[in-house]
Design a protein around this motif. Structure first.
Motif, PDB file in Angstrom:
ATOM      1  N   UNK A 171      34.368  30.684  40.598  1.00 34.19           N
ATOM      2  CA  UNK A 171      33.413  30.290  39.580  1.00 34.19           C
ATOM      3  C   UNK A 171      31.977  30.645  39.853  1.00 34.19           C
ATOM      4  N   UNK A 172      31.690  31.314  40.965  1.00 34.42           N
ATOM      5  CA  UNK A 172      30.326  31.687  41.282  1.00 34.42           C
ATOM      6  C   UNK A 172      30.320  33.095  41.872  1.00 34.42           C
ATOM      7  N   UNK A 173      29.371  33.920  41.431  1.00 36.23           N
ATOM      8  CA  UNK A 173      29.273  35.284  41.953  1.00 36.23           C
ATOM      9  C   UNK A 173      28.833  35.313  43.410  1.00 36.23           C
ATOM     10  N   UNK A 174      28.196  34.259  43.875  1.00 35.76           N
ATOM     11  CA  UNK A 174      27.723  34.215  45.257  1.00 35.76           C
ATOM     12  C   UNK A 174      28.857  33.990  46.260  1.00 35.76           C
ATOM     13  N   UNK A 175      29.964  33.465  45.786  1.00 34.15           N
ATOM     14  CA  UNK A 175      31.082  33.151  46.665  1.00 34.15           C
ATOM     15  C   UNK A 175      31.990  34.372  46.756  1.00 34.15           C
ATOM     16  N   UNK A 176      32.317  34.772  47.971  1.00 33.91           N
ATOM     17  CA  UNK A 176      33.170  35.930  48.174  1.00 33.91           C
ATOM     18  C   UNK A 176      34.601  35.548  48.506  1.00 33.91           C
ATOM     19  N   UNK A 177      35.398  36.574  48.732  1.00 33.79           N
ATOM     20  CA  UNK A 177      36.817  36.389  49.010  1.00 33.79           C
ATOM     21  C   UNK A 177      37.071  35.594  50.284  1.00 33.79           C
ATOM     22  N   UNK A 218      42.047  42.452  47.560  1.00 34.37           N
ATOM     23  CA  UNK A 218      41.188  41.763  48.526  1.00 34.37           C
ATOM     24  C   UNK A 218      40.418  40.582  47.943  1.00 34.37           C
ATOM     25  N   UNK A 219      40.115  40.577  46.647  1.00 32.01           N
ATOM     26  CA  UNK A 219      39.272  39.506  46.104  1.00 32.01           C
ATOM     27  C   UNK A 219      40.001  38.170  45.995  1.00 32.01           C
ATOM     28  N   UNK A 220      41.324  38.168  46.184  1.00 32.62           N
ATOM     29  CA  UNK A 220      42.081  36.914  46.160  1.00 32.62           C
ATOM     30  C   UNK A 220      41.889  36.108  47.432  1.00 32.62           C
ATOM     31  N   UNK A 221      41.346  36.741  48.460  1.00 31.46           N
ATOM     32  CA  UNK A 221      41.197  36.107  49.761  1.00 31.46           C
ATOM     33  C   UNK A 221      42.265  36.616  50.703  1.00 31.46           C
ATOM     34  N   UNK A 222      42.247  36.091  51.912  1.00 33.93           N
ATOM     35  CA  UNK A 222      43.259  36.491  52.885  1.00 33.93           C
ATOM     36  C   UNK A 222      44.614  36.000  52.409  1.00 33.93           C
ATOM     37  N   UNK A 223      45.594  36.895  52.408  1.00 28.61           N
ATOM     38  CA  UNK A 223      46.945  36.555  51.969  1.00 28.61           C
ATOM     39  C   UNK A 223      47.729  36.056  53.170  1.00 28.61           C
ATOM     40  N   UNK A 224      48.237  34.851  53.037  1.00 28.26           N
ATOM     41  CA  UNK A 224      48.938  34.208  54.146  1.00 28.26           C
ATOM     42  C   UNK A 224      50.394  34.638  54.195  1.00 28.26           C
ATOM     43  N   UNK A 225      50.916  34.754  55.419  1.00 27.26           N
ATOM     44  CA  UNK A 225      52.350  34.927  55.589  1.00 27.26           C
ATOM     45  C   UNK A 225      53.031  33.582  55.394  1.00 27.26           C
ATOM     46  N   UNK A 226      54.341  33.620  55.180  1.00 21.75           N
ATOM     47  CA  UNK A 226      55.121  32.444  54.825  1.00 21.75           C
ATOM     48  C   UNK A 226      54.910  31.278  55.798  1.00 21.75           C
ATOM     49  N   UNK A 227      55.042  31.522  57.081  1.00 27.04           N
ATOM     50  CA  UNK A 227      54.948  30.443  58.077  1.00 27.04           C
ATOM     51  C   UNK A 227      53.578  29.780  58.042  1.00 27.04           C
ATOM     52  N   UNK A 228      52.531  30.581  57.983  1.00 23.95           N
ATOM     53  CA  UNK A 228      51.178  30.025  57.937  1.00 23.95           C
ATOM     54  C   UNK A 228      50.954  29.269  56.632  1.00 23.95           C
ATOM     55  N   UNK A 229      51.453  29.807  55.528  1.00 23.68           N
ATOM     56  CA  UNK A 229      51.277  29.153  54.228  1.00 23.68           C
ATOM     57  C   UNK A 229      51.954  27.790  54.188  1.00 23.68           C
ATOM     58  N   UNK A 230      53.160  27.714  54.725  1.00 23.41           N
ATOM     59  CA  UNK A 230      53.890  26.441  54.711  1.00 23.41           C
ATOM     60  C   UNK A 230      53.185  25.356  55.514  1.00 23.41           C
ATOM     61  N   UNK A 231      52.439  25.760  56.539  1.00 24.95           N
ATOM     62  CA  UNK A 231      51.740  24.793  57.393  1.00 24.95           C
ATOM     63  C   UNK A 231      50.321  24.496  56.914  1.00 24.95           C
TER      64      UNK A 231
END
Length: 139
Positions: A61-67, A100-113
């Motif tokens: 919601x803000x242009x100042x905030x990055x991925x 890249x603008x979605x942010x760092x994409x997590x792998x399954x194990x990291x996402x679940x935790x």
């Protein structure tokens, strides 16, 4: 309370079967604040109905905030009898692994935790209940 803003679906042709691939872009608001973005895609006519998606959570919601202020959670949704199943997948298995603008994409194990995993599942619950394109696909 979550509210989803629905963009018009786009379509392309599947290389394996020549059926339509439907791609969805959705913006999610929580209490009227930008909360998440999700992308989803599915192909009509495949033997197994399976939706592939990714949810990006964090600062929007803000242009100042990055991925760097966001994280992305790749997943799949399918039916098991009358029940929806949601499974997280590794970043490399996501069609959005290069975005890249979605942010760092997590792998399954990291996402679940991760502490945001309940938000991910809350959004997927709304996807299968409130997103008419997805509801129709699984009907």
């Amino acid at each position: 309370m979550l509210r989803i803003e629905f963009e018009e679906p786009t379509e392309s042709v599947c290389n394996c079967c020549q059926n339509a691939i439907v791609r969805l872009t959705r913006f999610v608001y929580k209490d009227d604040d930008a909360f998440a973005v999700y992308y989803a895609q599915y192909t009509h006519g495949h033997s197994e109905k399976r939706l592939i998606g990714i949810i990006s959570l964090g600062e929007w919601g803000s242009d100042e905030v990055g991925a760097e202020a966001r994280l992305a959670f790749p997943f799949q949704i399918w039916m098991n009898g009358d029940n929806f199943q949601v499974g997280l997948v590794d970043a490399r298995d996501s069609p959005w692994s290069h975005v890249t603008f979605l942010g760092r994409i997590l792998d399954r194990t990291e996402a679940l935790a991760h502490e945001w995993i309940n938000d991910v599942f809350h959004i997927t619950d709304h996807m299968v209940e409130d997103d008419k394109e997805i509801v129709e696909y699984f009907s």
